[in-house]
Motif scaffolding. Structure first.
Motif, PDB file in Angstrom:
ATOM      1  N   LYS A 151       0.812  -1.288   0.036  1.00 20.51           N
ATOM      2  CA  LYS A 151      -0.064  -0.015   0.018  1.00 20.51           C
ATOM      3  C   LYS A 151       0.887   1.358  -0.067  1.00 20.51           C
ATOM      4  O   LYS A 151       0.218   2.363  -0.061  1.00 20.51           O
ATOM      5  CB  LYS A 151      -0.899   0.088   1.313  1.00 20.51           C
ATOM      6  N   LYS A 152       2.182   1.047  -0.035  1.00 19.55           N
ATOM      7  CA  LYS A 152       3.064   2.133  -0.006  1.00 19.55           C
ATOM      8  C   LYS A 152       2.841   3.135   1.214  1.00 19.55           C
ATOM      9  O   LYS A 152       3.055   4.357   1.175  1.00 19.55           O
ATOM     10  CB  LYS A 152       3.016   3.053  -1.266  1.00 19.55           C
ATOM     11  N   ILE A 153       2.705   2.575   2.295  1.00 19.58           N
ATOM     12  CA  ILE A 153       2.544   3.251   3.468  1.00 19.58           C
ATOM     13  C   ILE A 153       3.862   3.597   3.981  1.00 19.58           C
ATOM     14  O   ILE A 153       5.070   3.097   4.155  1.00 19.58           O
ATOM     15  CB  ILE A 153       1.820   2.410   4.799  1.00 19.58           C
ATOM     16  N   GLU A 154       4.037   4.753   4.419  1.00 19.98           N
ATOM     17  CA  GLU A 154       5.386   5.354   4.619  1.00 19.98           C
ATOM     18  C   GLU A 154       6.139   4.853   5.856  1.00 19.98           C
ATOM     19  O   GLU A 154       7.445   4.857   5.856  1.00 19.98           O
ATOM     20  CB  GLU A 154       5.395   7.039   4.608  1.00 19.98           C
ATOM     21  N   TYR A 155       5.205   4.819   6.869  1.00 18.34           N
ATOM     22  CA  TYR A 155       6.221   4.585   8.058  1.00 18.34           C
ATOM     23  C   TYR A 155       5.103   3.684   8.659  1.00 18.34           C
ATOM     24  O   TYR A 155       4.029   3.977   8.916  1.00 18.34           O
ATOM     25  CB  TYR A 155       6.434   5.754   8.897  1.00 18.34           C
ATOM     26  N   VAL A 156       5.733   2.521   9.500  1.00 21.60           N
ATOM     27  CA  VAL A 156       4.857   1.670  10.216  1.00 21.60           C
ATOM     28  C   VAL A 156       5.641   1.446  11.535  1.00 21.60           C
ATOM     29  O   VAL A 156       6.779   1.163  11.721  1.00 21.60           O
ATOM     30  CB  VAL A 156       4.565   0.462   9.695  1.00 21.60           C
ATOM     31  N   ARG A 157       5.062   1.747  12.591  1.00 23.99           N
ATOM     32  CA  ARG A 157       5.474   1.333  14.146  1.00 23.99           C
ATOM     33  C   ARG A 157       4.789  -0.002  14.669  1.00 23.99           C
ATOM     34  O   ARG A 157       3.262   0.176  14.453  1.00 23.99           O
ATOM     35  CB  ARG A 157       5.569   2.315  14.851  1.00 23.99           C
ATOM     36  N   ILE A 158       5.227  -0.896  15.256  1.00 21.54           N
ATOM     37  CA  ILE A 158       4.400  -1.741  15.919  1.00 21.54           C
ATOM     38  C   ILE A 158       4.729  -1.973  17.221  1.00 21.54           C
ATOM     39  O   ILE A 158       5.822  -1.897  17.845  1.00 21.54           O
ATOM     40  CB  ILE A 158       4.886  -3.184  15.086  1.00 21.54           C
ATOM     41  N   LEU A 159       3.711  -2.258  17.980  1.00 23.23           N
ATOM     42  CA  LEU A 159       3.955  -2.154  19.541  1.00 23.23           C
ATOM     43  C   LEU A 159       3.212  -3.673  19.794  1.00 23.23           C
ATOM     44  O   LEU A 159       2.064  -3.908  19.649  1.00 23.23           O
ATOM     45  CB  LEU A 159       2.993  -0.938  20.192  1.00 23.23           C
ATOM     46  N   ILE A 160       4.304  -4.515  20.479  1.00 23.99           N
ATOM     47  CA  ILE A 160       3.712  -5.698  20.937  1.00 23.99           C
ATOM     48  C   ILE A 160       3.639  -5.632  22.332  1.00 23.99           C
ATOM     49  O   ILE A 160       4.503  -5.433  23.110  1.00 23.99           O
ATOM     50  CB  ILE A 160       4.772  -6.723  20.565  1.00 23.99           C
ATOM     51  N   GLU A 161       2.722  -5.786  23.151  1.00 27.01           N
ATOM     52  CA  GLU A 161       2.252  -5.655  24.509  1.00 27.01           C
ATOM     53  C   GLU A 161       2.183  -7.022  25.247  1.00 27.01           C
ATOM     54  O   GLU A 161       1.159  -7.708  24.600  1.00 27.01           O
ATOM     55  CB  GLU A 161       1.197  -4.647  24.729  1.00 27.01           C
ATOM     56  N   GLU A 162       2.954  -7.525  25.734  1.00 27.34           N
ATOM     57  CA  GLU A 162       2.898  -8.760  26.641  1.00 27.34           C
ATOM     58  C   GLU A 162       2.497  -8.808  28.000  1.00 27.34           C
ATOM     59  O   GLU A 162       3.364  -7.883  28.794  1.00 27.34           O
ATOM     60  CB  GLU A 162       3.917  -9.600  26.179  1.00 27.34           C
ATOM     61  N   CYS A 163       1.402  -9.338  28.446  1.00 22.86           N
ATOM     62  CA  CYS A 163       1.266  -9.073  29.945  1.00 22.86           C
ATOM     63  C   CYS A 163       1.125 -10.389  30.630  1.00 22.86           C
ATOM     64  O   CYS A 163       0.361 -11.328  30.265  1.00 22.86           O
ATOM     65  CB  CYS A 163       0.074  -8.246  29.973  1.00 22.86           C
ATOM     66  N   GLU A 164       1.711 -10.509  31.846  1.00 26.01           N
ATOM     67  CA  GLU A 164       1.663 -11.755  32.698  1.00 26.01           C
ATOM     68  C   GLU A 164       0.912 -11.059  34.095  1.00 26.01           C
ATOM     69  O   GLU A 164       1.440 -10.280  34.430  1.00 26.01           O
ATOM     70  CB  GLU A 164       3.063 -12.232  32.875  1.00 26.01           C
ATOM     71  N   GLU A 165       0.193 -11.940  34.198  1.00 25.00           N
ATOM     72  CA  GLU A 165      -0.637 -11.561  35.639  1.00 25.00           C
ATOM     73  C   GLU A 165      -0.716 -12.770  36.689  1.00 25.00           C
ATOM     74  O   GLU A 165      -0.714 -13.903  36.258  1.00 25.00           O
ATOM     75  CB  GLU A 165      -2.048 -11.124  35.231  1.00 25.00           C
ATOM     76  N   LEU A 166      -0.446 -12.482  37.831  1.00 20.02           N
ATOM     77  CA  LEU A 166      -0.807 -13.407  38.878  1.00 20.02           C
ATOM     78  C   LEU A 166      -1.557 -12.931  40.107  1.00 20.02           C
ATOM     79  O   LEU A 166      -1.074 -11.749  40.572  1.00 20.02           O
ATOM     80  CB  LEU A 166       0.319 -13.927  39.468  1.00 20.02           C
ATOM     81  N   LYS A 167      -2.608 -13.408  40.593  1.00 21.45           N
ATOM     82  CA  LYS A 167      -3.487 -12.918  41.741  1.00 21.45           C
ATOM     83  C   LYS A 167      -3.771 -14.159  42.488  1.00 21.45           C
ATOM     84  O   LYS A 167      -4.212 -15.061  41.848  1.00 21.45           O
ATOM     85  CB  LYS A 167      -4.658 -11.980  41.143  1.00 21.45           C
ATOM     86  N   PHE A 168      -3.916 -13.757  43.655  1.00 15.62           N
ATOM     87  CA  PHE A 168      -4.524 -14.785  44.537  1.00 15.62           C
ATOM     88  C   PHE A 168      -5.259 -14.252  45.844  1.00 15.62           C
ATOM     89  O   PHE A 168      -4.661 -13.076  46.410  1.00 15.62           O
ATOM     90  CB  PHE A 168      -3.777 -16.013  44.903  1.00 15.62           C
TER      91      PHE A 168
END
Lengths: 459, 439
Positions: free
Chosen positions: B16-33
């Motif tokens: 698509k000839k998009i000039e600029y792309v930034r990717i954000l990868i968000e990884e979340c680990e959770e623990l509750k008790f």
């Protein structure tokens, strides 16, 4: 979205490996947001939430895991880990008989970003043009289309599509070094057609008007005064003052001032309090709750007497109380717990004008801000976004900077007059199972006396 | 699966000839008790990944986020739909080549075993019972932690990784005194040294402070606001000094270069190089640095991102962080600089005073556009030798007036519950704070 077959087989796997109860909550939600500040687009948001939460109960011990890796393999791995790690023992929980129901999905009216921008521009334009004193006119639009599936080891399998749309309108007015802001929120469990039914120009203008009117307001005097609270969002008072304390999650944990109080008089006899998740299109409505149990109309307080709590599955079992369809969660990343839906004081017979009579000096709360509560002590607070001073039975002039604080039990007994103009306001409630849409509501009411905080002096 | 999805998305963007792309990868680990009968119950375990994409195309910026990695074409359609109809665009990351991975630090509360966490929770419950001589009932003891890994890559080979930790061990108690119950809660956060004893005693102290509490007389008081309460207040007032809020007319500061003068004793700092979330770059690739927001009472820095710095012809402060949809403004570790007085010395300043140890209603009780605040509080009044527990009152006024009325600042810097931005403050003694009670 997870299929019916996978849901069933994951539940069956859990049960065949020692779990007493397994529940699968699958979700695929698409959210759009647009914000406009002084007629300039600030954000166009697209968010897709997709995942599965699995709850396992075994020997009275509860565990919950969620993931957005929703392949069959991944879900089997998850349920395997859960049943291996839970304590397998005798359960004291007796579950009900199986039911099986598949709801039809509604068709909904989809809209484009251009449609969304048209809606908020129509609200924004009259705000900007209302007065040069309007420093900021901001609109945040949000719509959400949540497809869910709920399946449990008792045979429940339900799907639903929940569509919600909402606008938060904020106006900041400034003049001669003084600033006042006003916020209003409107929304519905409905699609785009909702916006066609509103006079959007008027919505924007009224918010701008309030922020301008409040510019000349006097500081609110402090002390103990009679307080009249207007209908609609004024119901946040009852939401904070006793709603949270009637959720079974608070009762079970002994964190509520209303533990073991069913049948007791807890409010004046003018008060009938209802939670109703079935109101068509209301902001907190659902066909069934987030455990797949049908929502219902529950009379919580009947003429001052505590009649029912609001329960989820575990709360109902532990309290020996009937289920009320109040299990709720923000999304698959939360375990469900008992929460309010559309909670309101039912109407009585008083004309609004009657509420002001006999008040020598007091506060009229036309619009309230947010609040918070300590469910154990019943202490609550909320800010007054739009208030007026009452003198000799007449609303006299605007006041600013007021806060109302009190204790739930005391304020409920002090509601001495209830009007007949019941309406609902739309809010977002943040608690243990996340941020969920709720309606708060009431007719106009008069409270005999409340602590009013402010920095002004009595005239 | 997400790697394949990202590659497919980038391929579509190239076509698509998009000039600029930034990717954000968000990884979340959770623990509750929560504890139930000395065992962990209501255990929540999770690991989710989400992908945000930001593009620049034809001078406009578009953003979208998804957790569904089945259809990259649809995501591109939505991000193109979202190209903002305005002048806003997103800049490339700074520098010729930014590759940065945050150093992983050991966080004792999070990086210990599950069994150790359950043991600490039991220990906390036991000590509450022990120190209260059985008068306290533990309503709940719970643990919660979240580790979020945020990874940015862009089409120009830049790569930034941040890790954010938030975690706490929490106890909520009910203390019985003459047939009445009083609640108290206390917590240990992952930014603090793990001190179970102190946490248990704090919960009991907080509950006992409510015993026989009355509403105070309305009036102006010298008020000692405790450090944990001040940290919460700071969190709500810092947006006054953020460029995006000023730009939108939402801040008490009306002009970007407004001269603000507060108490000369006050300094507010954003330091990205302390605590567990030390960051070398912000989420726009701008190098972060320690900076004074307020220095000796004078406004020194308005926090901004690259777009705002261009608009107002100033420098980017390294405070560009994603707010869920675009690059907003946020601090890293914001705190009020400690003074030299110990808490006991602050107590000696004024014989008649009120100590504020709890506030609520912060979300609705402080309006940053007008500066007005009115907050329900709890405290202790010292009046002519008499000491009274007080509740059912509000503190109110204007934020800038409050920050101009500092008598002294303590040396007891305390950090609140950790999050992407951490807030800390010492205890502060103020003059003439308006207290509204029932008398």
């Amino acid at each position: 979205m997870i299929t019916d077959e996978v849901c069933r087989s994951v539940a069956e796997y859990g049960i065949s490996h020692g779990a007493d109860f397994v529940e699968i909550f699958g979700e695929h939600t698409v959210q759009h947001g647009v914000s406009l500040v002084n007629n300039e687009t600030k954000n166009l948001i697209y968010t897709e939430i997709c995942g599965v939460g699995i709850r396992v109960i075994s020997g009275g011990k509860v565990s919950y895991a969620y993931t957005n890796s929703i392949s069959e393999d991944s879900l089997y791995k998850m349920i395997r880990n859960m049943v291996e790690n839970v304590f397998i023992g005798e359960s004291d929980i007796k579950y009900g008989k199986p039911t099986n129901e598949l709801c039809n999905l509604n068709e909904f009216c989809e809209l484009s970003n251009k449609d969304r921008l048209n809606i908020i521009s129509e609200i924004s334009r009259p705000m900007i043009s209302y007065s040069p004193k309007i420093r900021m006119a901001g609109i945040e639009y949000f719509d959400s289309n949540q497809d869910i599936v709920i399946c449990n080891s008792e045979g429940v399998l339900k799907r639903d599509r929940r569509y919600r749309t909402r606008c938060t309108i904020k106006s900041v007015a400034s003049d001669k070094g003084e600033t006042h802001s006003c916020v209003k929120t409107i929304g519905k469990s409905d699609d785009f057609n909702y916006w066609n039914s509103l006079d959007l120009n008027n919505v924007g203008r009224s918010v701008a008007e309030t922020s301008i009117n409040m510019l000349g307001a006097n500081n609110c005097p402090s002390g103990v005064f009679p307080v009249v609270i207007s209908n609609g969002f004024g119901g946040v008072l009852i939401h904070e003052a006793c709603g949270h304390s009637l959720e079974s999650n608070s009762i079970v944990r002994n964190c509520s001032e209303y533990t073991e109080s069913l049948g007791n008089i807890i409010a004046s006899n003018t008060v009938t309090l209802i939670d109703d998740g079935t109101i068509n299109g209301a902001w907190g409505s659902m066909k069934f709750d987030d455990e797949g149990y049908d929502t219902q109309k529950t009379v919580l307080i009947k003429k001052g007497v505590l009649n029912s709590y609001m329960t989820d599955r575990i709360g109902a079992i532990k309290l020996g109380h009937h289920r009320t369809g109040n299990a709720r969660r923000e999304n698959y990343t939360f375990m469900p717990t008992s929460r309010m839906t559309n909670t309101y004081i039912d109407s009585c017979n008083e004309d609004e004008s009657e509420l002001f009579s006999e008040i020598t000096e007091g506060l009229y709360v036309a619009n309230v801000g947010g609040g918070s509560v300590n469910t154990l002590s019943g202490e609550f607070n909320f800010s007054v976004a739009e208030g007026y001073w009452i003198k000799n039975g007449i609303v006299q002039y605007p006041i600013k900077g007021a806060t109302l604080i009190g204790k739930g039990k005391e304020v409920l007994m002090n509601i001495e007059k209830v009007g007949k103009d019941v309406s609902l306001g739309q809010g977002m409630c943040i608690a243990k199972s996340g941020k969920i849409p709720v309606s708060v509501g009431q007719p106009s009411i008069r409270i005999k006396e409340m602590i009013v905080g402010g920095i002004g002096k009595r005239s | 699966m997400q790697e394949e999805f990202i590659q497919q998305f980038l391929t579509l963007c190239r076509k698509k000839k998009i000039e600029y792309v930034r990717i954000l990868i968000e990884e979340c680990e959770e623990l509750k008790f929560e504890l139930l009968d000395r065992n962990a119950n209501n255990i929540v375990v999770a690991n989710i990944i989400g992908i945000g994409v930001i593009i620049n195309h034809l001078g406009k910026m578009g953003y979208a986020y998804t957790e569904d990695f089945s259809n990259p074409r649809y995501l591109l359609k939505k991000v193109l739909d979202n190209l903002i109809i305005s002048k806003e665009s997103i800049d490339d990351f700074d520098g010729c080549h930014v590759v940065y991975s945050q150093e992983r630090r050991f966080v004792p509360l999070i990086d210990c075993s599950f069994e150790k966490k359950v043991e600490m929770a039991n220990d906390l419950s036991d000590r509450v019972i022990e120190y209260s001589s059985g008068k306290a009932e533990v309503l709940s003891t719970s643990y919660s932690s979240k580790r979020k890994k945020i990874h940015f890559i862009d089409t120009r080979g830049k790569d930034i990784q941040h890790i954010y930790d938030t975690g706490y061990l929490y106890v909520h108690i009910s203390y019985k005194h003459e047939e009445k119950k009083y609640s108290g809660l206390a917590y240990i956060t992952c930014n603090q040294i793990i001190d179970i004893d102190k946490c248990a005693k704090d919960a009991i102290t907080k509950a006992c402070r409510c015993i026989n509490a009355i509403s105070p007389k309305t009036g102006l008081y010298n008020a000692l606001i405790n450090n944990d309460v001040m940290a919460k207040i700071l969190q709500r007032i810092v947006p006054i000094f953020m460029g995006d809020k000023i730009d939108m007319g939402l801040s008490l500061i009306k002009e970007y270069d407004e001269k603000i003068i507060l108490s000369s004793k006050l300094s507010i700092i954003d330091d990205p190089n302390i605590l567990n979330n030390s960051l070398e770059y912000d989420e726009e690739g701008v190098k972060t640095r320690k900076k004074y927001i307020i220095k000796n009472g004078r406004l020194e820095t308005i926090l901004n991102n690259k777009n705002l710095s261009k608009k107002y012809k100033t420098y980017a402060t390294g405070n560009g962080f994603y707010n869920g949809s675009s690059v907003g403004v946020a601090g890293v570790n914001i705190y009020i600089k400690e003074g030299e007085k110990s808490y006991d010395e602050l107590m000696l300043y004024s014989p008649n005073k009120i100590i504020i140890y709890d506030i609520s209603g912060l979300k609705s009780g402080i309006d940053i556009s007008s500066g007005k605040f009115s907050l329900p509080a709890k405290g202790i009044v010292f009046d002519k030798g008499e000491i009274m527990n007080v509740e059912q009152f509000t503190i109110s006024g204007n934020i800038f007036d409050l920050l101009n009325s500092i008598i002294a600042i303590g040396d007891d810097l305390h950090w609140g519950v950790p999050n992407k931005t951490n807030y800390g403050s010492p205890s502060i003694l103020f003059s003439n704070l308006m207290i509204t009670g029932t008398k």
